[in-house]
Design an enzyme around this catalytic site. Structure first.
Site, PDB file in Angstrom:
ATOM      1  N   ASN D 128       5.312   6.343 -24.806  1.00 13.88           N
ATOM      2  CA  ASN D 128       6.174   5.607 -24.551  1.00 13.88           C
ATOM      3  C   ASN D 128       6.425   4.549 -25.111  1.00 13.88           C
ATOM      4  O   ASN D 128       5.855   3.703 -26.140  1.00 13.88           O
ATOM      5  CB  ASN D 128       6.131   5.130 -23.336  1.00 13.88           C
ATOM      6  CG  ASN D 128       6.752   6.000 -21.761  1.00 13.88           C
ATOM      7  OD1 ASN D 128       5.764   7.350 -22.616  1.00 13.88           O
ATOM      8  ND2 ASN D 128       6.266   5.821 -20.730  1.00 13.88           N
ATOM      9  N   MET D 129       8.236   4.549 -25.441  1.00 11.37           N
ATOM     10  CA  MET D 129       9.267   3.508 -26.245  1.00 11.37           C
ATOM     11  C   MET D 129       8.639   2.288 -26.741  1.00 11.37           C
ATOM     12  O   MET D 129       7.981   1.809 -27.616  1.00 11.37           O
ATOM     13  CB  MET D 129      10.145   3.394 -25.516  1.00 11.37           C
ATOM     14  CG  MET D 129      11.476   2.868 -26.310  1.00 11.37           C
ATOM     15  SD  MET D 129      11.797   4.064 -27.767  1.00 11.37           S
ATOM     16  CE  MET D 129      13.047   5.034 -26.661  1.00 11.37           C
ATOM     17  N   LYS D 130       8.164   1.949 -25.289  1.00 11.68           N
ATOM     18  CA  LYS D 130       7.093   0.168 -25.136  1.00 11.68           C
ATOM     19  C   LYS D 130       6.145   0.378 -25.383  1.00 11.68           C
ATOM     20  O   LYS D 130       5.984  -1.294 -26.067  1.00 11.68           O
ATOM     21  CB  LYS D 130       7.149   0.480 -23.981  1.00 11.68           C
ATOM     22  CG  LYS D 130       6.998  -1.137 -22.873  1.00 11.68           C
ATOM     23  CD  LYS D 130       7.261  -1.696 -21.950  1.00 11.68           C
ATOM     24  CE  LYS D 130       5.858  -2.699 -20.795  1.00 11.68           C
ATOM     25  NZ  LYS D 130       5.655  -2.893 -20.366  1.00 11.68           N
ATOM     26  N   GLY D 131       5.456   1.012 -25.654  1.00 17.23           N
ATOM     27  CA  GLY D 131       3.695   0.015 -26.510  1.00 17.23           C
ATOM     28  C   GLY D 131       2.668   0.037 -26.104  1.00 17.23           C
ATOM     29  O   GLY D 131       2.894   0.053 -24.468  1.00 17.23           O
TER      30      GLY D 131
END
Ligand code: B12
Ligand code: B12
Ligand SMILES: Cc1ncc(COP(=O)(O)O)c(C=O)c1O
Ligand SMILES: Cc1ncc(COP(=O)(O)O)c(C=O)c1O
Lengths: 261, 519, 519, 261
Positions: D128-131
């Site tokens: 995901n984006m957030k990592g």
């Protein structure tokens, strides 16, 4: 007994899954190499599916590993031999009666924490009036005469005292075991007593949290008592042993290798 | 900060008064005496060190020489100074000559005392300067590196091998330990001398020697530099050679010393008088050196029950404090000891521990408290043990303790392994950080279990102290009022080393310390 | 007892009002619907059980038969009652006939509804009586054996084999566990049926089946008798077969059920409507059976951060409670969930946990709270993990929690081994006993970290609830307001099982429950 | 390297003292027999001076033992082989540059928690984006196109999707490992892909807290990532592997058995 029950293996959540938890420090920095080395070591120890679940660097080139695995070994229950002090544990009253009826004189006991050991609490628990775990200590027994020499008693002093009061039993407490301190100390005592030709004269008993009957026998003592010993156990052993040596020797209370099931 | 417990000021006052009179009484009974250990210490301040061929330390050889002649009542320094003037040899040469049997101090012609005093005083002043130098160095380093936040994490090393100890100490420091104590080998307190040189063997601990002190100090300074935190070093100033260890520690810049008024008497059966005299002197040294002493009240609870005998701990703290002050120690140098030793099966045991810790905190607000972990009730169950240590750490951070000796999950099994210590440090750091300001957040209920417990213990303390004051401390010890152990005034080890001072007794080091400490 | 925290009554009121309107809105949206699972449950109450040759449970076979014909809007009971009258066969025989393809419910001639209703109502009444019997039996047994003191020790078993589970459960009970939950096999919640019979295989848990319930119940009653303590049994009333499990649990005398308004939606991607409908119905069954439900707010913190998202937990508790009350659950049956999940590295993390636990305690004084242990921040370091669990236990006893799900030191490694559970129980017993009355002893400072934290979380909760009320709960879930997970109204599993009730929809069980519960 | 340093042994407080802590449950009642059986088992595992320091009865015929001892085995450091994903870990920027310069097209990645596994946090951490741990997830990489299918995805669905989007790499997360659930699941996936003759088309990556690279290789995956993996590691591996397969193949980034020292 069916075969399944005879072979004992560790249990996690399925019978005989062999699950074992282990931890140790290795002289390696934390990292994949240490983790693999830990795993290899565990494999040598007979572990399968080894999982190093945690590894922590401790500095100075050391790291600590926690691991789980399944041990492939098992123990044949019929082969388990327990070396334990064999005797019937009697109560305070029974012991005193036993002495009156079978030995017919006061029993004399000398105790000490020997060498550099100053941990008196364990010996006091066995010997002093107050006793331990709700049981009176030997001092309280009307038929037992006790001498508690306390802490850091040199072996010579202990032997001298035992001769002087004509002791039946010598009780030694050893709590510090680091680097085998107790073994050195206890061996010296036995050797000194043997050198004086007095080995048969005394019942030699040793106690302490890291003491086992097995170890006591190896070193040349008559009996060893570990963690959680209560005074009547010690009293029972001594009086039965005296009776066996002196008296109608109507039973063996000594160590017996028994394969219990 | 709001006072968390209400302390009955009247009771507190009664305690302080009784403790004062107890301490004054002890002082008056020891003033006229010196001991062989005190004299050896003076000889050390003159620069005598090393051992004979038979491994007997030369300070012992020197003092024995005077003692044999029955002339120790003048003070060893007098005879030694005389010999220096007479023979024009260095202190070390003189000591060696005595050892070889070539010289006896008391058979030389006696010089003028003024002359002796001048020579010796200046020699001693050098040592005093050295101590001052250590104190300054400590101050500088502590400013440069900082000390960690309190409670300080105090760990022990006890491998028997000083080099192994150092390695373990360095690892601990990096993990977060603030204080490292090198535990002594089991029998050292009964040695009427101090072993010499670096040592690599010991049982349950490592010998305290000057060289060992130096090695540890150097190593800890190195790691302190690396991590930017000053690591405090601790040893034991107790046993038959107590004041000698004090001077060694002062010179080698130890930061704390276990040093209790009664420990040796009760737990090592060392003669009372001998202990109190050595104590007084060694505490002056510690005081001058800026060393924090750690008293040993925790030990009572290894033989006595922590719930029933809690007041004996507090009573002893009052006494230890008063005696320490008479040696010039400042309150901030008096690390009063206590312990978390209530049976873990006692319901609300944690509340009782908190009551005690909080009360002691409020009774001695200016003393750093040395809090000892559960030991007696630790078992082979290392998991439960780790939790017991966790509650101990929590009690500490809740009540503002300062010197936190970390419990080990393997307490009942062996002296700490490298990872046992690491797990302990992790335990303390976790608990301290997670509950850092819990102590500031809570107030104890007025008539709750905690408040009532504190009231009860304090009132028992006052009664006990007044009884001790009545009997005198020595009498009280005879009656087994502390730790349930009784010792006689004339019994115990080292009694032969107690010597009545003569009219013309001379102790240059004592004099200079007194002057320096304004006592 | 003095209130330990000040709760802003205005904020609290705003929360309650918003939650009420949220719950009313949901009720109004589900009223007109039934589901295949609800219908299967009704069929079960008529006595249909067992599986087909292809292992398909007969209640599924029956409902599928009506559904295929598109006639479920009248309620399966109607068709089934009709068949009973027509064929004069037993319910089981009818089900088997359908399975064999010999009968289709909707193709029989339709009898008079009154007649059907009379027959079916009396059949259902038998089941309702059975449930009442269970409830009475529980009451009797609890009076005879007693329940342990709170917090109750709640442990899980999860071997996959019901017989192994029982063995582990019995061991745990003897060690002090009060409550045993059998964790379900990983995929069961997605099964749109309930497996049948005793099962000995499962992954990460054991299948919930009626027979498994019975085996555990019997075993726990036995051990309860032995130790004189009533052991509560728990399972999961969630997933696609939620109401069927409810009826099974009601009959087999389970004592608690994991049963959350949103868990299935968020964590199993089950359709919202389906979930809310099944939920409503299953909760009525639980209510009638005297079962305590456990809500699952703890789960939010496995994906969201416990420090940042604490208010989402409280918001959900308000909602869960309101919805539960609409199913007739009494407050003392609503075990609201929360968890000790703050990162252990957060300074004063323990204070924040205490703030939350205490606030929830005061907001819902009449609900038993189900407190979940640290899980997300547990690691392979079992020693530290044991301490984390220790602080969790302490927070619980300090704040008066009631249902304490015990943390396991091996949480990050495997499902609990026998000794992991034993160590957990030892942990909880030690901490609870040692700090039993700590909660009564302390008051939190007015403007301290704990009070401020509670204020902050409560005000965020009010804001969130008002936003949810505005959007409607379904809309809020679509926007990912809970656990950071977003689900669409029409998406998710089991949506095909949602059926609009017809005008003449008939559900005898629902009617009797409503009557019995006075709703 | 001297011999002493080559052989690695656990450490308590003296080099090579071999000290190990262990605990396990035995299907025996607590007592001397169980204690001795535990000791015998530990001895089979190569422990000496075994000390059973605690024994607790767990009921149902089981007991739990904690013990210490000295292991006699050691590990030859030169024999420690680490199987790890061999690649150079690049940063977010480096990976994107690498794709632009060496691969010249977008890289496509499909990920899923397969079978009954619903633990999405780990896969989300990577994808995901957030990592995770301050590092962006793959979704954020402009040169990577990601499809995260979420939890409890059947193997067929995953494969179908991978074919549809013409994926370079398939990322599988497996967290539940009880009773070998993950092995069954992962093996099935490999077999299905092989059956369709697609094995060469995808880079197969598996991750999870109990996953090792070694296990991944055994099962037929290209790489395995364990506890604490960060997204750039996974990205680096994938792009280097693609480059190796497609491109100038100027280096081997595959698993290498290396005997590090
Ligand atoms: C209390 C204590 C002390 C007290 C002792 C006070 C006193 N008067 O005894 C003080 C504070 C003085 C002390 C000091 C030291 N201690 Co200490 N101490 C302990 C402690 C906390 C408890 C021991 C105890 O009292 N147990 C309670 C009694 C009732 O149990 P027990 O001794 O096992 O006795 C029972 C049985 O073993 C048996 N038994 C014992 N003796 C005998 C004898 C006979 C004849 C029989 C039949 C039975 C028997 O019956 C008893 C009743 O069931 C232990 C840690 C622990 N939790 O075990 C460390 C411990 C024993 N100490 C230890 C050490 C190293 C020391 C020091 C050497 C440290 C140092 N270097 O300064 C010092 C010096 C002591 C010395 N010279 O010996 C280590 C020993 C490590 C090892 N295995 O070698 C321990 C294990 C702590 C540790 N982990 O480091 N200690
Ligand atoms: C959170 C959690 C849950 C949440 C999951 C929410 C969600 N949406 O993911 C909920 C509450 C739903 C849950 C449910 C269950 N859980 Co769970 N859960 C956990 C828990 C507490 C944390 C896992 C986690 O999020 N870790 C954080 C992430 C970031 O770490 P990670 O997964 O290891 O991922 C990292 C690496 O492994 C790697 N990685 C992971 N995947 C991938 C994939 C690729 C391609 C790559 C390259 C790398 C990679 O990179 C990540 C970042 O570094 C663990 C215990 C623990 N502390 O570990 C138990 C745990 C994993 N759960 C467990 C079980 C058994 C269950 C249940 C099956 C119980 C049950 N019967 O109901 C259920 C059902 C779940 C199911 N069907 O799979 C067991 C598994 C035991 C085992 N070894 O088999 C554990 C270990 C707990 C226990 N001790 O029993 N769980
Ligand atoms: C105050 C004090 N002094 C000394 C010691 C140690 O003395 P010894 O070296 O005699 O064991 C202790 C033991 O903990 C102590 O507390
Ligand atoms: C409220 C609730 N329901 C259900 C479950 C388990 O559901 P499943 O069987 O889908 O894993 C949980 C998991 O902990 C839960 O908290």
């Amino acid at each position: 007994m069916d075969d399944n029950k005879k072979r004992i293996k560790p249990y996690g959540d399925t019978l005989n899954d062999g699950k074992v938890q282990m931890s140790f420090t290795l002289p390696l920095q934390a990292g994949p190499e240490a983790s693999e080395a830990g795993k290899m070591l565990a494999e040598q120890m007979g572990l399968e599916e080894v999982d190093v679940v945690d590894i922590k660097d401790l500095g100075e080139g050391f790291c600590y590993l926690i691991l789980y695995g399944k041990v492939k070994y098992s123990v044949d229950r019929s082969q388990v031999r327990i070396t334990r002090v064999e005797m019937e544990t009697m109560s305070y009253y029974e012991v005193n009666d036993f002495i009156r009826n079978k030995i017919g004189r006061k029993v004399v006991v000398v105790g000490a924490c020997t060498g550099s050991d100053a941990h008196t609490v364990g010996l006091d628990a066995i010997m002093n009036m107050k006793g331990y775990a709700g049981e009176y200590g030997l001092e309280r027994y009307p038929e037992i005469e006790t001498y508690n020499l306390g802490s850091q008693v040199p072996n010579e002093v202990l032997i001298k005292k035992a001769i002087k009061v004509d002791a039946d039993a010598i009780l030694v407490s050893q709590v510090v075991t680091q680097k085998g301190a107790h073994v050195t100390n206890l061996t010296e005592l036995v050797e000194m007593i043997e050198a004086e030709g007095l080995r048969e004269r005394f019942i030699l008993v040793v106690g302490g949290p890291r003491i086992s009957h097995e170890l006591a026998l190896e070193i040349g003592f008559d009996a060893g008592f570990g963690r959680g010993t209560i005074p009547p156990e010690v009293a029972s052993y001594i009086v039965q042993k005296i009776n066996e040596r002196e008296g109608d020797s109507n039973g063996s209370y000594d160590q017996i290798e028994d394969g219990s099931k | 900060m709001q006072e968390k417990l209400k302390i009955d000021k009247q009771l507190e006052k009664r305690c302080r008064n009784a403790a004062r009179s107890i301490a004054d009484d002890i002082q008056s009974r020891i003033e006229g005496y010196t001991t062989t250990a005190v004299e050896r210490t003076v000889i050390r301040t003159l620069g005598v060190d090393g051992v004979s061929n038979e491994e007997i330390p030369l300070p012992n050889v020197v003092v024995e020489d005077v003692k044999r002649a029955g002339k120790l009542d003048k003070g060893a320094a007098y005879w030694f100074g005389n010999a220096m003037l007479e023979t024009e040899k260095s202190p070390q040469e003189i000591a060696e000559a005595i050892d070889r049997g070539e010289l006896s101090l008391t058979s030389l012609p006696e010089r003028n005392f003024k002359e002796i005093k001048q020579l010796i005083d200046s020699r001693v002043a050098e040592t005093v300067n050295k101590i001052e130098g250590s104190r300054e160095a400590r101050k500088d380093l502590q400013e440069r590196f900082n000390l960690g936040p309190k409670p300080w994490l105090y760990v022990i090393v006890a491998t028997g091998n000083i080099y192994e100890d150092l390695r373990q100490a360095r690892a601990a420091a990096r993990e977060g330990a603030d204080i490292v104590a090198v535990i002594r080998s089991t029998a050292q307190s009964l040695l009427d001398y101090v072993p010499y040189g670096a040592t690599t063997e010991g049982f349950g601990g490592t010998y305290a020697t000057q060289e060992n002190f130096r090695i540890m100090r150097e190593g800890l300074d190195e790691v302190g530099e690396e991590i930017g935190r000053y690591i405090q070093l601790v040893n034991y100033c107790s046993g038959l050679a107590m004041p000698e260890i004090a001077i060694m520690g002062a010179v080698e810049r130890l930061d704390m010393m276990l040093n209790d008024a009664m420990y040796g008497i009760l737990f090592r059966d060392i003669n009372m008088k001998r202990t109190f005299i050595d104590q007084y002197f060694s505490r002056m040294i510690n005081s001058y050196a800026g060393i924090i002493i750690n008293t040993g009240e925790d030990n009572y609870l290894t033989t006595a029950d922590a719930k029933e005998e809690a007041h004996t701990v507090v009573a002893s703290q009052f006494i230890n404090r008063e005696l320490a002050i008479r040696s010039g120690l400042k309150p901030e140098q008096i690390g009063l000891g206590h312990a978390f030793e209530i049976d873990p099966d006692v319901e609300d045991g944690f509340l009782l521990e908190v009551a005690q810790a909080q009360m002691v905190r409020q009774l001695f607000p200016d003393c750093p408290l040395k809090y000892m972990p559960p030991t007696k009730h630790m078992t082979g169950d290392i998991f439960k043990g780790h939790l017991q240590d966790g509650l101990f750490n929590l009690a500490s951070v809740m009540t503002g303790q300062e010197i936190q000796l970390l419990g080990m999950l393997t307490e009942a099994i062996h002296t700490p392994f490298l990872h046992d210590r690491a797990l302990s440090i992790e335990n303390a750091r976790y608990i301290f950080n997670n509950a850092r300001h819990l102590g500031d957040e809570i107030v104890f209920k007025q008539d709750g279990i905690i408040q009532k417990r504190a009231d009860k213990v304090l009132s028992e303390t006052a009664i006990m102290l007044e009884e001790v004051a009545e009997k005198g401390l020595m009498g009280a010890i005879e009656e087994g009022m502390f730790a349930g152990i009784s010792r006689t005034i004339s019994g115990g080890k080292g009694v032969e080393g107690v010597i009545k001072k003569g009219e013309d007794y001379y102790n240059p080091f004592l004099d200079q310390l007194k002057e320096g400490l304004n006592i």
